[in-house]
Design a protein around this motif. Structure first.
Motif, short mmCIF file in Angstrom:
data_model
loop_
_atom_site.label_atom_id
_atom_site.label_comp_id
_atom_site.label_asym_id
_atom_site.label_seq_id
_atom_site.Cartn_x
_atom_site.Cartn_y
_atom_site.Cartn_z
N LEU A 394 0.84 -1.19 0.00
CA LEU A 394 0.00 0.00 0.00
C LEU A 394 0.88 1.25 0.00
N MET A 395 0.61 2.16 -0.94
CA MET A 395 1.46 3.34 -1.06
C MET A 395 0.84 4.58 -0.41
N THR A 396 -0.48 4.63 -0.30
CA THR A 396 -1.13 5.80 0.31
C THR A 396 -2.20 5.34 1.28
N ASP A 397 -2.71 6.28 2.07
CA ASP A 397 -3.74 5.88 3.04
C ASP A 397 -5.15 5.95 2.46
N ARG A 398 -5.25 6.19 1.14
CA ARG A 398 -6.57 6.26 0.52
C ARG A 398 -6.81 5.10 -0.45
N CYS A 399 -5.85 4.23 -0.57
CA CYS A 399 -6.03 3.14 -1.51
C CYS A 399 -6.42 1.87 -0.74
N GLY A 400 -6.78 0.85 -1.46
CA GLY A 400 -7.19 -0.38 -0.80
C GLY A 400 -6.55 -1.60 -1.44
N LYS A 424 2.44 -1.63 4.22
CA LYS A 424 3.09 -0.61 3.44
C LYS A 424 4.59 -0.87 3.48
N GLN B 309 -10.96 2.78 6.19
CA GLN B 309 -10.00 3.76 5.68
C GLN B 309 -9.19 4.48 6.77
N GLN B 312 -5.87 3.16 11.17
CA GLN B 312 -4.45 2.93 10.95
C GLN B 312 -3.85 2.09 12.09
N ILE B 339 -8.58 -4.30 2.86
CA ILE B 339 -7.80 -3.29 3.56
C ILE B 339 -7.95 -1.95 2.86
N TYR B 340 -8.41 -0.95 3.60
CA TYR B 340 -8.56 0.39 3.02
C TYR B 340 -7.62 1.40 3.69
N ALA B 341 -6.79 0.95 4.60
CA ALA B 341 -5.85 1.85 5.26
C ALA B 341 -4.44 1.38 4.91
N ASP B 342 -3.43 2.21 5.09
CA ASP B 342 -2.10 1.75 4.65
C ASP B 342 -1.15 1.35 5.78
N ASP B 343 -1.31 1.92 6.96
CA ASP B 343 -0.34 1.59 8.00
C ASP B 343 -0.81 0.35 8.75
N VAL B 344 -0.80 -0.76 8.04
CA VAL B 344 -1.34 -1.98 8.62
C VAL B 344 -0.36 -3.13 8.43
#
Lengths: 480, 410
Positions: A394-400, A424, B309, B312, B339-344
């Motif tokens: 995952l590159m951004t916090d808005r993608c899934g 990420k 989203q 996190q 998964i809709y958030a990235d810091d996971v």
């Protein structure tokens, strides 16, 4: 550049426009929009098809009319209006030889970096170039025909080798298989046909570049690759498309048949127009790809997916023969508002069948990237073996990033493994690289590169270079 | 507005005596508009319900004066529910747990999904509602046991259970569904659980009823911040067992654990659907389901984790291990991550295989008979789930059941 940060990378990704977005101005012959029996008859007549193929198309149309568009995929999009699509478009001029090819088209190919002249000389790759729906130039035919290899456009094959086409068409993907396969079977315009005779190892990589060019034209490619007993072929498929504002539909069907002891390696680099950074436009890519493996045969799918607004694609293997092998290696990159629902199906029917699935997803921007896979072990598939690994970055916090594996096992001698991770890029990984003197940019490049390497390594040499380029365009400078 | 009435549901409900009150009649009305799901529904893809939907169940029976439950008890605090009706005369509980038993006629806090046919039928036809409250700051060592009994043939028991673990409480609930004599009975169970701030709640479920029993459990759990919730499911028998565990993690710093050990044989079908919805940041969830299937048994595992989203720093793990011991057993596994958030950090793994021939050979070389070697390996395989139960009485009950059902010693 010093101090290149992830923030800057994100910024760049946002503004990254489609580099291959250009349109070739060539007069096209188009039939009016809409789909009916009449249109199907018209397509068939234009291509001077035999009666059985027209029957096949009409039957598919009847089946399609009864079907409804599937909704199970993890994608949201405005459904295409099937009566507002023109189902046939062919460049008007036909060419006698390579010299006659429109210079503008040659220039297009130059921009794509796949000029026939260059490839003829340098890479030894025979290219069946499809501009919209009709093949305009085919090279290396003589060399291939010496070995008895048939590599031609689908419509030529219908004229020249009707018995082979008739024998294998629709045997792997039946007409009623799914909504888009039925649509394709009714209206397919052209595509490629490839036959490798018994015991022949195809000496060069066979390659087809598809390209959607005409505004408002759905492209319905049909590819059929038959590898007869003991033969080997490596087949490349690559796609680029010009920038468009309206959504275009691409519903292809690819059928592979590997007879006893044969091996087919099918590689794809897919870079249809993904829509701009606001999610406007882009191609709908709804593809059915499937291979049939007979005894001791092997089919290997490798794909690098960077394009399309919506992708819906599951290259699959039916491991019917004993000891057959299916492989699937995939890198799917989504950026901006792209949506991808892709994966594979491995249907184990024979004894001692093996399958490997490696899927790497990279999501950036506000995109949604899903892996959907099926591993099915039938009751009689003794000693079946599967290994599946699907990772998401995952590159951004808005993608899934999503994973939907289906694992169905009805035989107690099977060994199945599935693992998936989603994360990420580790800050500690970047930190470690920086400690060793790499800039942050290089560190990200290194990590992403390492992440997809397993798949890129499976691509043929010539293709790996292009795949690298596409990844670099999709994810900007992060890929080194 | 015209409403389409499902014939199957109509037939199903016509066999039941719906309590005559406006709330439950309205629920029955609603149920009529719902149809039984088929394998065409993604959520029920691997489980056929025709035996339930076509089944002729009844809800009338004669109460037994004496119930032989002695050997099922793991605690001296217990509530006995016979064919869906609470037997207060036999139940025994102290003041530590606040227990309210009411009829199911007035609108309850019980939150159920109104589009789910089983919980709607439950709502319409339930006789009793049991509400358990663990008071704030109470730490209770003795578990409370809910003893479900279905001892009449073709009985349907619609059971309702509400558990409220209030702030900073700590407790364990054991739910047993064993020793049912009634053939082809159907336990349609609905449970809602609220785990408040700082609360710790463990639920241990043991399902080893009559092998001809049907059991569908719908369990809705909500977790507040800093809470820990753990549910362990051990299933040994059942013609069709389906557990739907839906956990909504609403507060930060929560921990969620789900474990399952399914060891079954003959023509039994065990289906576990779990869903963890991570709505907020800084949470942890872990899931571990192990299946050992013999005979013609079929297993289904569907674990779903959603990370929203803005949730996190979520660590979510899923593991599903399956061993098929016979030619005719089969397993369908579907571990899903959305998964809709990235810091996971999320991962899942699923394996299917058989016992290691080398390990069996090694044990045989050490003088252990083949059958025992197999049992030893299976015990080790599911042992990590059983360990999670952490209550000796419950563990020894499970060991005894293993002995009874599979003739296995640990």
């Amino acid at each position: 550049m010093s101090g290149y940060t992830e923030e800057e990378l994100k910024e760049e990704l946002k503004d990254q426009e489609y580099k291959f977005g250009f349109t070739t101005d060539i007069e096209s012959e188009k039939i009016p929009a809409g789909l009916s029996e009449e249109v199907v008859r018209m397509i068939s007549a234009k291509k001077n098809e035999p009666e059985w193929l027209l029957e096949y198309r009409l039957n598919a149309l009847r089946v399609w009319m009864e079907m409804t568009e599937p909704e199970w995929a993890h994608v949201k999009y405005e459904k295409p209006d099937f009566q507002n699509i023109s189902y046939f478009s062919a460049p008007k001029k036909q060419y006698e030889s390579w010299e006659d090819v429109d210079p503008e088209m040659k220039a297009t190919m130059d921009k794509l970096g796949i000029s026939l002249d260059e490839q003829k000389k340098l890479t030894g790759v025979a290219v069946d170039f499809v501009m919209d729906s009709v093949s305009v130039a085919t090279s290396f035919k003589e060399k291939l025909s010496e070995l008895g290899i048939i590599f031609s456009s689908f419509s030529e094959a219908v004229q020249n080798h009707p018995e082979l086409v008739r024998k294998y068409l629709g045997t792997v993907v039946p007409t009623q298989d799914n909504f888009y396969a039925a649509l394709n079977s009714a209206v397919f315009s052209d595509g490629s046909f490839c036959y490798i005779p018994k015991g022949v190892k195809c000496p060069m990589e066979l390659s087809t570049y598809f390209r959607i060019n005409e505004s408002g034209t759905g492209q319905f490619e049909r590819t059929l690759v038959v590898a007869d007993e003991g033969s080997y072929v490596s087949y490349l498929e690559g796609c680029t498309a010009p920038m468009r504002d309206e959504n275009q539909l691409h519903a292809a069907v690819v059928e592979l048949i590997a007879l006893d002891n044969a091996e087919i390696k099918y590689s794809t680099v897919q870079n249809w127009f993904p829509g701009d950074k606001d999610g406007k436009g882009g191609i709908f890519n709804f593809v059915t790809k499937r291979g049939m493996c007979h005894t001791n045969s092997k089919i290997s799918w490798t794909q690098v997916e960077t394009g399309s607004a919506v992708t819906w694609k599951y290259p699959s293997c039916i491991l019917k023969g004993d000891n057959s092998i299916g492989e699937f290696y995939s890198v799917a990159v989504t950026n901006n508002y792209q949506q991808a629902d892709t994966g594979t199906k491995m249907i184990h029917l024979g004894k001692n069948t093996k399958s490997t699935v490696i899927s790497k997803g990279i999501s950036a921007g506000q995109s949604q990237n899903s892996y959907r896979g099926l591993i099915q072990i039938a009751k009689k598939a003794e000693n079946a073996r599967n290994f599946t690994q699907c990772d998401s970055l995952l590159m951004t916090d808005r993608c899934g990033a999503h994973t939907f594996p289906y694992i169905e096992c009805a035989n107690n001698s099977a060994k199945l493994e599935h693992e998936a991770t989603t994360s990420k890029i580790g800050e500690d990984q970047i930190f470690y690289c920086q400690q060793r003197g790499l800039s942050e940019e290089k560190a990200i490049g290194l990590i992403v590169n390492g992440y997809v390497k397993e798949v890129l390594n499976k691509l043929p040499m010539e293709f790996a270079v292009e795949a690298q380029k596409l990844l670099a365009i999709s994810l900007e400078n992060s890929v080194g | 507005m015209t409403t389409v009435i499902s014939e199957k549901t109509d037939h199903f409900l016509s066999q039941l005596s719906i309590p005559e009150n406006s709330f439950q009649l309205a629920a029955a009305e609603r149920a009529l508009q719902l149809d039984f799901p088929t394998t065409r529904d993604e959520y029920w893809k691997y489980t056929r319900l025709s035996k339930i939907s076509k089944g002729a169940f009844t809800d009338s029976f004669e109460q037994k004066e004496k119930l032989d439950i002695e050997d099922q008890l793991v605690s001296n605090e217990f509530i006995v529910i016979e064919n869906g009706i609470v037997r207060e005369d036999i139940s025994q509980y102290q003041k530590d747990y606040k227990i309210e038993i009411s009829d199911a006629s007035s609108p309850k806090t019980l939150k159920v999904n109104s589009s789910d046919i089983f919980s709607t039928i439950n709502r319409a036809a339930a006789i009793h509602n049991v509400k358990i409250t663990i008071g704030a700051n109470k730490v209770i060592d003795t578990p409370l046991q809910i003893v479900y009994l279905n001892h009449s043939d073709r009985i349907i028991s619609n059971t309702q259970l509400e558990i409220n673990a209030e702030k900073s409480s700590k407790s364990t609930i054991v739910i047993t569904n064993i020793g049912n004599e009634g053939k082809e009975s159907f336990n349609n169970h609905v449970m809602t659980v609220d785990v408040a701030e700082n609360a710790h709640l463990t639920i241990n479920k043991i399902q080893a009823g009559n092998p001809s029993n049907y059991n569908i459990s719908t369990e809705e759990i909500e977790q507040d911040q800093n809470s820990t919730f753990k549910i362990n499911t051990v299933t040994l028998k059942g013609a069709l067992v389906r557990n739907n565990i839906n956990i909504a993690v609403n507060g930060q710093n929560c921990e969620t654990h789900m474990n399952g050990a399914i060891v079954t044989k003959e023509k039994q079908h065990i289906d576990n659907h779990t869903f963890v919805d991570h709505k907020v940041s800084n949470c942890f969830s872990n899931e571990n389901y192990k299946y050992v299937l013999e005979g013609k048994a079929t297993g289904v595992f569907n674990g779903r984790v959603v990370v929203r989203q803005d949730a996190q720093v979520i660590n979510a793990y899923q593991n599903n291990g399956n061993i098929l011991l016979s030619d005719h057993a089969s397993i369908n596994s579907k571990p899903e991550l959305e998964i809709y958030a990235d810091d996971v950090k999320c991962s899942h793994g699923s394996t299917t295989g058989q016992l290691d021939e080398n390990a069996i050979f090694y044990l045989q070389a050490r003088g252990i008979a083949k059958e025992n070697a197999k049992k030893l390996l299976v015990a080790a395989f599911i042992g990590e789930v059983i360990e999670e139960i952490e209550h000796e009485g419950t563990i020894s009950l499970i060991h005894r059941l293993f002995k009874e059902v599979h003739n296995w010693d640990f």
